[in-house]
Design an enzyme around this catalytic site. Structure first.
Site, short mmCIF file in Angstrom:
data_model
loop_
_atom_site.label_atom_id
_atom_site.label_comp_id
_atom_site.label_asym_id
_atom_site.label_seq_id
_atom_site.Cartn_x
_atom_site.Cartn_y
_atom_site.Cartn_z
N LEU A 65 0.83 -1.21 0.00
CA LEU A 65 0.00 0.00 0.00
C LEU A 65 0.86 1.26 0.00
O LEU A 65 2.04 1.21 0.35
CB LEU A 65 -0.91 -0.03 1.24
CG LEU A 65 -1.90 -1.21 1.24
CD1 LEU A 65 -2.48 -1.44 2.63
CD2 LEU A 65 -3.00 -0.98 0.22
N PRO A 66 0.25 2.40 -0.36
CA PRO A 66 1.06 3.62 -0.52
C PRO A 66 1.72 4.16 0.74
O PRO A 66 2.84 4.65 0.67
CB PRO A 66 0.06 4.64 -1.07
CG PRO A 66 -1.05 3.83 -1.67
CD PRO A 66 -1.12 2.58 -0.85
N THR A 96 6.28 0.56 2.03
CA THR A 96 7.32 1.34 2.70
C THR A 96 6.62 2.35 3.61
O THR A 96 5.92 3.25 3.12
CB THR A 96 8.19 2.10 1.68
OG1 THR A 96 8.77 1.16 0.78
CG2 THR A 96 9.30 2.87 2.39
N LYS A 171 15.12 0.07 4.94
CA LYS A 171 14.57 0.51 3.65
C LYS A 171 14.65 2.04 3.50
O LYS A 171 14.97 2.57 2.43
CB LYS A 171 13.11 0.04 3.55
CG LYS A 171 12.29 0.63 2.44
CD LYS A 171 12.72 0.18 1.07
CE LYS A 171 11.91 0.89 -0.01
NZ LYS A 171 12.42 0.67 -1.34
N LYS A 246 7.60 10.82 0.02
CA LYS A 246 7.16 10.18 1.27
C LYS A 246 8.35 9.51 1.96
O LYS A 246 8.57 9.69 3.16
CB LYS A 246 6.08 9.14 0.96
CG LYS A 246 5.67 8.30 2.16
CD LYS A 246 5.04 6.97 1.77
CE LYS A 246 6.00 6.08 1.02
NZ LYS A 246 5.55 4.71 0.83
P1 NAD Z 1 0.73 2.25 -6.34
O1 NAD Z 1 0.06 3.52 -6.01
O2 NAD Z 1 0.95 1.88 -7.76
O3 NAD Z 1 -0.09 1.02 -5.67
C1 NAD Z 1 -0.75 1.10 -4.43
C2 NAD Z 1 -2.10 0.41 -4.60
O4 NAD Z 1 -2.77 0.38 -3.34
C3 NAD Z 1 -3.03 1.15 -5.57
O5 NAD Z 1 -3.42 0.27 -6.60
C4 NAD Z 1 -4.23 1.57 -4.70
O6 NAD Z 1 -5.46 1.51 -5.39
C5 NAD Z 1 -4.16 0.54 -3.60
N1 NAD Z 1 -4.82 0.95 -2.36
C6 NAD Z 1 -4.69 2.13 -1.68
N2 NAD Z 1 -5.42 2.09 -0.56
C7 NAD Z 1 -6.03 0.88 -0.52
C8 NAD Z 1 -6.93 0.24 0.39
N3 NAD Z 1 -7.35 0.87 1.49
N4 NAD Z 1 -7.35 -1.00 0.09
C9 NAD Z 1 -6.93 -1.63 -1.03
N5 NAD Z 1 -6.09 -1.09 -1.93
C10 NAD Z 1 -5.64 0.16 -1.67
O7 NAD Z 1 2.09 2.24 -5.53
P2 NAD Z 1 3.35 1.26 -5.75
O8 NAD Z 1 4.34 1.94 -6.61
O9 NAD Z 1 2.87 -0.10 -6.06
O10 NAD Z 1 3.96 1.32 -4.25
C11 NAD Z 1 3.39 0.59 -3.20
C12 NAD Z 1 4.36 0.62 -2.03
O11 NAD Z 1 5.62 0.06 -2.43
C13 NAD Z 1 4.66 2.03 -1.51
O12 NAD Z 1 4.74 2.00 -0.12
C14 NAD Z 1 6.00 2.35 -2.15
O13 NAD Z 1 6.74 3.29 -1.39
C15 NAD Z 1 6.65 0.99 -2.17
N6 NAD Z 1 7.68 0.79 -3.21
C16 NAD Z 1 7.46 1.17 -4.50
C17 NAD Z 1 8.44 0.93 -5.45
C18 NAD Z 1 8.25 1.33 -6.91
O14 NAD Z 1 9.25 1.30 -7.67
N7 NAD Z 1 7.04 1.67 -7.35
C19 NAD Z 1 9.64 0.31 -5.09
C20 NAD Z 1 9.82 -0.09 -3.79
C21 NAD Z 1 8.83 0.15 -2.84
#
Ligand code: NAD
Length: 296
Positions: A65-66, A96, A171, A246
């Site tokens: 999740l975000p 994260t 992280k 963030k």
């Molecule tokens: P993203 O926004 O693409 O995905 C997050 C998903 O969570 C979305 O599809 C959203 O609809 C869903 N969501 C939000 N609230 C929700 C809820 N209450 N119930 C169900 N679903 C819900 O983000 P991402 O890039 O996939 O990143 C996710 C996490 O991974 C973050 O914490 C980010 O910091 C971490 N991260 C991302 C990357 C990257 O390269 N994108 C790399 C490492 C870590």
């Protein structure tokens, strides 16, 4: 084969859930976005209409999740998802978030007899798709051992950083360094281009010289240098500037708490904050390149 409830199938969670399906696990997915859920369902996962339905009878619950407030709201406050999770299940939160959020989740779950791990990842969307992520885990030894085969279906490195919250601390340190070397890489590439160099030639030179780093090697921020990098797709997909902001905010909070000195991280945070305010929040974080080419 395990039954897994997976919540949050965005840029990272989507391909991670698909890799669990490919490894033969039974995966129930929920996301607020029906479109994103459908993508994973088309690859063999079962789509459900609530987080409660995703975790019902699951042996493992995984969330991606975000942010920390969203994780706490889902499990503890608004959705009270912990009430729907079996006390034999293992909850693995891969988002994260602040170490404090992870510890709050651990304490609320522990009060109900449920075990948790914080397991943020590194490796980006490419690593999530290829199943080569690095997992950085905080929690107990037994839970770590239980989680390892599941995490290994989505990643190639699984580290045990320490107790609850330690995965998040490691992280945060990693992502502060990532922001710093991405900014430095963009700055060096722009200096070269402004002085008549071809960015591809300069990249090849620095890759075999002492400026070599992950951003340059796998995520070149200059458009056209690396076909598969977000820079060559108009900075779409990848890791959003908002999410990097963030993470840098989490690093600043951690530094405040430990009274650590983080001049480079603080500067990177200022640059990324300004970049987000200039309208780049939803774009990939390598778009910081544009900050240097006077486009902003
Ligand atoms: P993203 O926004 O693409 O995905 C997050 C998903 O969570 C979305 O599809 C959203 O609809 C869903 N969501 C939000 N609230 C929700 C809820 N209450 N119930 C169900 N679903 C819900 O983000 P991402 O890039 O996939 O990143 C996710 C996490 O991974 C973050 O914490 C980010 O910091 C971490 N991260 C991302 C990357 C990257 O390269 N994108 C790399 C490492 C870590």
């Amino acid at each position: 084969m395990a039954t897994i409830g997976f919540i949050g199938v965005g840029n990272m969670g989507g391909p991670m859930a698909i890799n669990l399906v490919k490894a033969g696990h039974q995966v129930k997915v929920f996301d607020l976005s029906a479109e994103l859920k459908a993508k994973v369902v088309s690859q063999g996962a079962e789509g459900v209409d609530s987080p409660q339905a995703a975790v019902a009878n699951a042996e493992f619950v995984i969330s991606m999740l975000p942010s920390g407030p969203i994780v706490e709201s889902l499990y503890i406050h608004q959705d009270k998802l912990l009430d729907a999770i079996s006390d034999t299940a293992l909850v693995i939160d891969c988002s994260t978030i602040a170490p404090e959020n992870a510890i709050n989740l651990f304490k609320a779950a522990d009060a109900k007899g449920i075990t948790t791990l914080d397991a943020p990842v590194s490796g980006g969307v490419g690593g999530a798709t290829a199943g080569t992520l690095t997992f950085i885990v905080g929690g107990d030894d037994d839970a770590f051992a239980r989680a390892k085969p599941i995490l290994s279906a989505m990643g190639k490195n699984v580290f045990h950083a320490g107790g609850h919250g330690a995965g998040q601390t490691a992280k945060i340190c990693n992502n502060m360094l990532l922001a710093i070397h991405m900014v430095g890489t963009a700055e060096a590439l722009q200096l070269g281009v402004d002085n008549g160099l071809d960015p591809k030639v300069l990249s090849d030179i620095m890759l075999q010289s002492s400026g070599r780093n992950w951003s340059l090697e796998l995520y070149n921020p200059y458009p056209g240098v690396m076909e598969t990098a977000p820079a060559s797709q108009d900075y779409a997909g990848g890791f959003q500037v908002n999410l990097m902001n963030k993470d840098l905010g989490l690093a600043m909070e951690a530094a405040l708490k430990s009274q650590s000195t983080t001049p480079m991280g603080t500067l990177a945070k200022s640059l990324y904050s300004q970049h987000g305010r200039n309208g780049w929040g939803m774009k990939d974080f390598s778009s910081i390149q544009r900050w240097f080419d006077k486009a902003e």
